[in-house]
Design a protein around this motif. Structure first.
Motif, PDB file in Angstrom:
ATOM      1  N   PRO A 210       8.176   5.736  -7.842  1.00  0.00           N
ATOM      2  CA  PRO A 210       6.818   4.310  -8.277  1.00  0.00           C
ATOM      3  C   PRO A 210       7.070   3.927  -7.181  1.00  0.00           C
ATOM      4  O   PRO A 210       6.434   3.297  -6.731  1.00  0.00           O
ATOM      5  CB  PRO A 210       7.352   4.210  -9.783  1.00  0.00           C
ATOM      6  N   GLU A 211       7.909   3.680  -6.403  1.00  0.00           N
ATOM      7  CA  GLU A 211       8.240   1.649  -5.678  1.00  0.00           C
ATOM      8  C   GLU A 211       7.512   2.176  -3.823  1.00  0.00           C
ATOM      9  O   GLU A 211       7.404   1.892  -3.419  1.00  0.00           O
ATOM     10  CB  GLU A 211       9.649   1.868  -5.546  1.00  0.00           C
ATOM     11  N   LEU A 212       7.296   3.454  -3.887  1.00  0.00           N
ATOM     12  CA  LEU A 212       6.735   4.683  -3.016  1.00  0.00           C
ATOM     13  C   LEU A 212       4.200   4.368  -2.945  1.00  0.00           C
ATOM     14  O   LEU A 212       4.158   4.558  -2.188  1.00  0.00           O
ATOM     15  CB  LEU A 212       7.011   5.731  -2.429  1.00  0.00           C
TER      16      LEU A 212
ATOM     17  N   SER B  67       6.234 -15.132  -1.420  1.00  0.00           N
ATOM     18  CA  SER B  67       5.023 -13.506  -2.502  1.00  0.00           C
ATOM     19  C   SER B  67       5.968 -12.755  -3.076  1.00  0.00           C
ATOM     20  O   SER B  67       7.059 -12.912  -2.241  1.00  0.00           O
ATOM     21  CB  SER B  67       3.901 -12.979  -1.134  1.00  0.00           C
ATOM     22  N   ALA B  68       5.588 -12.690  -3.760  1.00  0.00           N
ATOM     23  CA  ALA B  68       6.108 -10.458  -5.245  1.00  0.00           C
ATOM     24  C   ALA B  68       5.395  -9.167  -3.612  1.00  0.00           C
ATOM     25  O   ALA B  68       5.868  -8.488  -4.459  1.00  0.00           O
ATOM     26  CB  ALA B  68       5.446 -11.066  -6.278  1.00  0.00           C
ATOM     27  N   TYR B  69       4.435 -10.142  -2.694  1.00  0.00           N
ATOM     28  CA  TYR B  69       4.191  -8.550  -1.913  1.00  0.00           C
ATOM     29  C   TYR B  69       4.454  -8.496  -0.466  1.00  0.00           C
ATOM     30  O   TYR B  69       4.564  -9.611  -0.347  1.00  0.00           O
ATOM     31  CB  TYR B  69       2.319  -8.117  -2.092  1.00  0.00           C
ATOM     32  N   TYR B  70       4.523  -7.570  -0.186  1.00  0.00           N
ATOM     33  CA  TYR B  70       4.438  -7.731   1.711  1.00  0.00           C
ATOM     34  C   TYR B  70       3.581  -6.452   1.544  1.00  0.00           C
ATOM     35  O   TYR B  70       2.549  -5.283   0.833  1.00  0.00           O
ATOM     36  CB  TYR B  70       6.458  -7.630   1.732  1.00  0.00           C
ATOM     37  N   PHE B  71       2.986  -6.299   2.729  1.00  0.00           N
ATOM     38  CA  PHE B  71       1.629  -5.746   3.874  1.00  0.00           C
ATOM     39  C   PHE B  71       1.632  -5.079   4.675  1.00  0.00           C
ATOM     40  O   PHE B  71       3.133  -5.092   5.702  1.00  0.00           O
ATOM     41  CB  PHE B  71       0.415  -6.883   4.050  1.00  0.00           C
ATOM     42  N   VAL B  72       1.645  -3.776   4.998  1.00  0.00           N
ATOM     43  CA  VAL B  72       1.388  -3.023   6.041  1.00  0.00           C
ATOM     44  C   VAL B  72      -0.024  -2.678   6.082  1.00  0.00           C
ATOM     45  O   VAL B  72      -0.395  -2.356   5.620  1.00  0.00           O
ATOM     46  CB  VAL B  72       2.179  -1.872   5.588  1.00  0.00           C
ATOM     47  N   MET B  73       0.107  -3.620   7.651  1.00  0.00           N
ATOM     48  CA  MET B  73      -1.655  -2.947   8.198  1.00  0.00           C
ATOM     49  C   MET B  73      -2.055  -1.806   9.482  1.00  0.00           C
ATOM     50  O   MET B  73      -1.387  -2.565  10.169  1.00  0.00           O
ATOM     51  CB  MET B  73      -2.075  -4.175   8.518  1.00  0.00           C
ATOM     52  N   SER B  74      -2.423  -1.289   8.596  1.00  0.00           N
ATOM     53  CA  SER B  74      -3.009  -0.124  10.129  1.00  0.00           C
ATOM     54  C   SER B  74      -4.269  -0.893  10.680  1.00  0.00           C
ATOM     55  O   SER B  74      -5.397  -0.287   9.830  1.00  0.00           O
ATOM     56  CB  SER B  74      -3.019   0.918   9.728  1.00  0.00           C
TER      57      SER B  74
ATOM     58  N   LYS C  39       7.437  -6.987  -4.485  1.00  0.00           N
ATOM     59  CA  LYS C  39       7.797  -6.049  -4.296  1.00  0.00           C
ATOM     60  C   LYS C  39       9.621  -6.833  -6.235  1.00  0.00           C
ATOM     61  O   LYS C  39      10.200  -5.182  -5.630  1.00  0.00           O
ATOM     62  CB  LYS C  39       8.787  -7.548  -3.522  1.00  0.00           C
ATOM     63  N   ILE C  40       8.078  -6.548  -7.082  1.00  0.00           N
ATOM     64  CA  ILE C  40       8.417  -6.267  -8.202  1.00  0.00           C
ATOM     65  C   ILE C  40       9.391  -4.806  -8.396  1.00  0.00           C
ATOM     66  O   ILE C  40       9.912  -4.490  -9.220  1.00  0.00           O
ATOM     67  CB  ILE C  40       8.257  -6.574  -9.468  1.00  0.00           C
ATOM     68  N   SER C  41       8.007  -4.062  -7.638  1.00  0.00           N
ATOM     69  CA  SER C  41       8.289  -1.848  -8.646  1.00  0.00           C
ATOM     70  C   SER C  41       9.584  -1.760  -7.833  1.00  0.00           C
ATOM     71  O   SER C  41      10.090  -1.077  -8.358  1.00  0.00           O
ATOM     72  CB  SER C  41       7.156  -1.634  -8.192  1.00  0.00           C
ATOM     73  N   PHE C  42      10.183  -2.572  -7.056  1.00  0.00           N
ATOM     74  CA  PHE C  42      11.211  -2.291  -5.838  1.00  0.00           C
ATOM     75  C   PHE C  42      12.234  -2.507  -6.950  1.00  0.00           C
ATOM     76  O   PHE C  42      13.125  -1.868  -6.963  1.00  0.00           O
ATOM     77  CB  PHE C  42      11.482  -3.056  -4.905  1.00  0.00           C
TER      78      PHE C  42
ATOM     79  N   ARG D 148      14.277   0.098  -9.235  1.00  0.00           N
ATOM     80  CA  ARG D 148      15.700   0.819  -8.514  1.00  0.00           C
ATOM     81  C   ARG D 148      16.083   0.341  -7.979  1.00  0.00           C
ATOM     82  O   ARG D 148      18.000   0.977  -8.157  1.00  0.00           O
ATOM     83  CB  ARG D 148      14.271   2.009  -7.321  1.00  0.00           C
ATOM     84  N   PHE D 149      16.000  -0.922  -7.785  1.00  0.00           N
ATOM     85  CA  PHE D 149      17.563  -1.763  -6.661  1.00  0.00           C
ATOM     86  C   PHE D 149      18.356  -2.113  -8.603  1.00  0.00           C
ATOM     87  O   PHE D 149      19.543  -1.739  -7.851  1.00  0.00           O
ATOM     88  CB  PHE D 149      16.776  -2.647  -6.176  1.00  0.00           C
ATOM     89  N   ILE D 150      17.990  -2.208  -9.405  1.00  0.00           N
ATOM     90  CA  ILE D 150      18.576  -2.500 -10.627  1.00  0.00           C
ATOM     91  C   ILE D 150      19.358  -0.888 -11.314  1.00  0.00           C
ATOM     92  O   ILE D 150      20.700  -0.843 -11.254  1.00  0.00           O
ATOM     93  CB  ILE D 150      17.525  -2.986 -11.645  1.00  0.00           C
ATOM     94  N   GLY D 151      19.131   0.072 -11.051  1.00  0.00           N
ATOM     95  CA  GLY D 151      19.495   1.284 -11.191  1.00  0.00           C
ATOM     96  C   GLY D 151      20.483   1.080 -10.351  1.00  0.00           C
ATOM     97  O   GLY D 151      21.568   2.235 -10.719  1.00  0.00           O
TER      98      GLY D 151
END
Lengths: 482, 267
Positions: A86-88, A147-154, A172-175, A178-181
């Motif tokens: 999900p984090e991808l 911010s709780a987000y980060y962006f990739v711009m093409s 970042k929260i969706s991350f 998995r990190f906690i896991g």
């Protein structure tokens, strides 16, 4: 931290080892988690970048042809409907035109066509500024600080001209799950390892501390109770602790020897004083005594007649003779001329004590023998052995054993008399050789005093060793061969 | 059957399909093709393209034999095409154009409420999905090319429903027959939309033939379509299409569409 410093090594060493183990485990876990996190981040970023690049390439034609539906279908196809990771999954995909207005987005209700992403506020408000800073035809990763987000711009580039941008927004929260896991798994593994290492380390640490504890325990008995200290179980090894144990053993041995020496000196000095005093008294008594006895002899020889006087003088003579005998016994005198000590003397002695031994059913055994006469005064040696044997027979149990040992060395005669039965109590030991110190009712208690005096005069050594069931007197007398 | 060898020589009968029905159900198309092949005693090939225009060009140019197209292009190219049959939907050769908005949009109740919004058309050659809303706007005195802030084509009625359902477009024009069929087959899609306007009855998209079609061939194909209800498999296929059958039809069925086209083009 005084309490910690005062803590016994019994706890201190294991606790320190535990602390080291825990510290190591935590450090390793933290390092692993950090590494894994970085890897995860890099993976995600690489994935996002390649996805953005692919989308940008694919979307050029629909954007050029103003084909919104086609662009939307492309965005939809980039979404994984059954998300394995999900984090991808990008939280939102925006396609903006050259004026930074939404051309199409994966979430049309939030980012409607033609709207400005900045109207969403927050991180989106800063996207455009970030866009302006970078090169318009290069890919960018933008991570607004708070911010709780980060962006990739093409950029969407057609023939070198930027048509707009593909912006992938990741939460970042969706991350986090998995990190906690990840942290959870690492913690679990660490716990398993600790479960294995902790008991082993604890036992090792206790073992490391044990010799020191034993040594400390033994040292506590010094100097009060040297015997306990000597018998303590000390570490036997060649390492420092082992060396320390050895040194401690030697020290206790030396201390004990010194203590014994002191005791012995005390006894010797006292005996010497007693000797000097008794010699003086004997001398002072012998002089008038000789005169008195001579006077009585003279009277008996010349003036005999009065029966009452004769009876009285005879009584006096017996009494004075007894005094002389007692004094003579106190004052052992070496006769300058005496015959040599011969093997036959031993046989004589055995015969002499046989009656006494028989009476108490004690067997007397001889170990060793004399091969030839020794240049030692026979009378004095006979006196020594006779006294010791009689004492031994008297002290032995009914039906017990007495052993006489004889060893001749080139310049030393070693004698030993050993008996079973009750041992000599410690409190009596200190006064053993003093005159009239006997615990027995029979006799004057001069036997050992005499032995002592003779051995002293012959420059010999005298030791007694008494334990329950075995009391041994040892006499070493040096002699000079002709 | 004297014609059979000649047909065999010409090879397969080629029929062009457009999204006037749910043309993306491949298993259905296979069954229908098999049924037609058995009925016509010759191979049949369905030809599908990305938009109406390509299919129209193929049939007008004689590259394919028949095509199921929209009433609007039929009236536009009436001289180049021959009417074969008209479907019967709910017993009549008519259908409607639906104006739909997202189901969660409760404020929009008419076309005029969509001013300045994003609008989804299905195909520029579609009656229900393009001509009718254009005509409505014209009738309202609006300029269809400036009324909406943004328009786009999805090249299919089903996709208009999707685009409006997800909120990509604020409104859309869709074939009423397709919408109603979808409501039965995939209600999740239509549930996300709400119909706010329905057009008057308009001629249902017909089957047409290329201009130089052999009269016997046309007759045979028409007969096959008209006979579908009389055959068990044919009736089953019609049920899947949610149609009641076909009639030969008359070009005047599409006069209303022709009138609208003229009106819009006059603008």
């Amino acid at each position: 931290m005084i309490a910690l410093a005062d803590l016994s090594l019994r706890w201190k060493i294991p606790l320190r080892v535990m602390a080291a183990v825990l510290g190591t485990a935590l450090a390793v876990t933290a390092a692993l988690v950090t590494r894994e996190y970085d890897e995860m981040r890099q993976n995600l970023e690489a994935h996002a970048k390649s996805l953005a690049r692919v989308l940008a390439n694919t979307l050029v034609a629909p954007v050029l042809h103003d084909d919104i539906w086609r662009a939307y279908e492309i965005l939809q196809s980039a979404r994984d409907p059954v998300a394995i990771a999900p984090e991808l999954q990008a939280d939102v995909v925006l396609v903006t035109d050259a004026e930074f207005r939404v051309f199409v987005s994966s979430r049309p209700r939030v980012f409607p066509i033609g709207s400005s992403p900045a109207s969403q506020g927050g991180a989106y408000g800063r996207l455009r500024a970030a866009l302006m800073e970078g090169k318009s035809t290069a890919q960018q990763v933008i991570e607004p600080a708070d911010s709780a987000y980060y962006f990739v711009m093409s950029p969407l580039v057609a023939d070198g001209v930027a048509l707009g941008h593909v912006i992938l927004g990741y939460s970042k929260i969706s991350f986090l799950p998995r990190f906690i896991g990840l942290v959870g798994r690492a913690a679990f593994v660490t716990l398993l390892v600790l479960l294995l290492i902790v008991p082993v380390s604890w036992v090792w640490a206790r073992r490391t501390g044990a010799p020191l504890l034993a040594l400390a325990e033994a040292m506590r008995h010094v100097p009060g109770d040297l015997e306990t200290a000597r018998l303590a179980q000390l570490p036997r090894s060649r390492d420092e602790i082992g060396q320390l144990g050895d040194a401690f053993g030697r020290m206790v041995g030396e201390l004990k020897k010194k203590e014994e020496l002191e005791d012995q000196m005390l006894v010797t000095e006292r005996l010497a004083a007693v000797g000097r005093m008794s010699a003086g008294i004997a001398h002072e008594i012998n002089n008038p005594l000789g005169g008195m006895l001579t006077a009585i002899k003279t009277y008996q020889r010349h003036g005999a007649g009065d029966p009452l006087a004769n009876q009285t003088l005879s009584l006096l003579e017996r009494g004075l003779s007894q005094i002389r005998n007692t004094v003579a016994a106190l004052l052992v005198e070496t006769k300058p001329k005496d015959r040599l000590f011969e093997p036959a003397d031993i046989d004589d002695l055995l015969i002499l004590v046989e009656a006494e031994a028989h009476a108490r059913s004690v067997s007397v055994v001889t170990e060793g023998s004399l091969d030839s006469p020794l240049p030692l005064p026979a009378t004095l040696l006979r006196q020594i052995l006779l006294n010791l044997l009689l004492n031994a027979i008297a002290a032995a149990d009914q039906g017990g054993h007495v052993r006489l040992g004889l060893t001749t060395e080139p310049a030393m005669l070693r004698l030993s008399v050993c008996n079973d039965g009750k041992h000599i109590p410690d409190e009596q030991m200190a006064y053993l050789f003093e005159p009239f110190a006997s615990g027995r009712e029979k006799g004057y208690g001069l036997g050992l005093w005499v032995v002592y005096q003779i051995v002293q005069q012959l420059n010999g050594g005298l030791t007694v060793d008494s334990e329950p069931g075995c009391t041994t007197f040892k006499v070493d007398i040096p002699y000079v061969k002709n | 059957m004297p014609l059979l060898p000649a047909h065999a020589e010409r090879g397969a009968l080629r029929i062009g399909l457009t999204p006037v029905f749910l043309d993306d159900q491949l298993s259905f198309l296979t069954r229908w093709r098999t049924w037609l092949e058995r009925r016509l005693q010759r191979p049949v090939a369905f030809v599908q393209r990305g938009n109406y225009r390509e299919v129209l060009d193929l049939v007008r140019g004689g590259k394919i034999d028949f095509a199921w197209v929209c009433g609007y292009p039929y009236v536009r190219y009436r001289r180049d095409l021959r009417l074969v049959a008209v479907p019967l939907w709910r017993g009549r050769p008519y259908y409607q154009s639906y104006l739909i908005v997202p189901a969660d949009d409760e404020k929009t109740n008419s076309l005029s409420d969509l001013r300045g919004k994003v609008f989804a058309y299905s195909d520029p050659d579609s009656n229900s999905g393009f001509l009718y809303p254009q005509y409505r706007l014209t009738a309202l005195g609006e300029n269809p090319s400036t009324f909406f802030s943004r328009i786009f084509f999805t090249w299919g009625h089903r996709k208009v429903v999707e685009a409006v359902g997800v909120g990509l477009a604020d409104g859309g024009a869709v074939d009423g027959y397709v919408w109603e069929t979808l409501a039965e087959v995939q209600p999740a899609l239509t549930d996300a939309t709400r119909v706010i306007e329905r057009s008057p009855d308009l001629g249902h998209p017909p089957f047409v033939a290329r201009p130089d079609i052999d009269a016997a061939e046309l007759r045979q194909f028409r007969a096959a379509l008209l006979d579908m209800p009389g055959d068990a498999e044919g009736a089953e296929l019609l049920h899947l299409l949610r149609l009641d059958g076909f009639i030969a039809g008359h070009p005047s069925l599409f006069d209303e569409i022709a009138r609208m086209a003229v009106r819009v083009r006059l603008m």
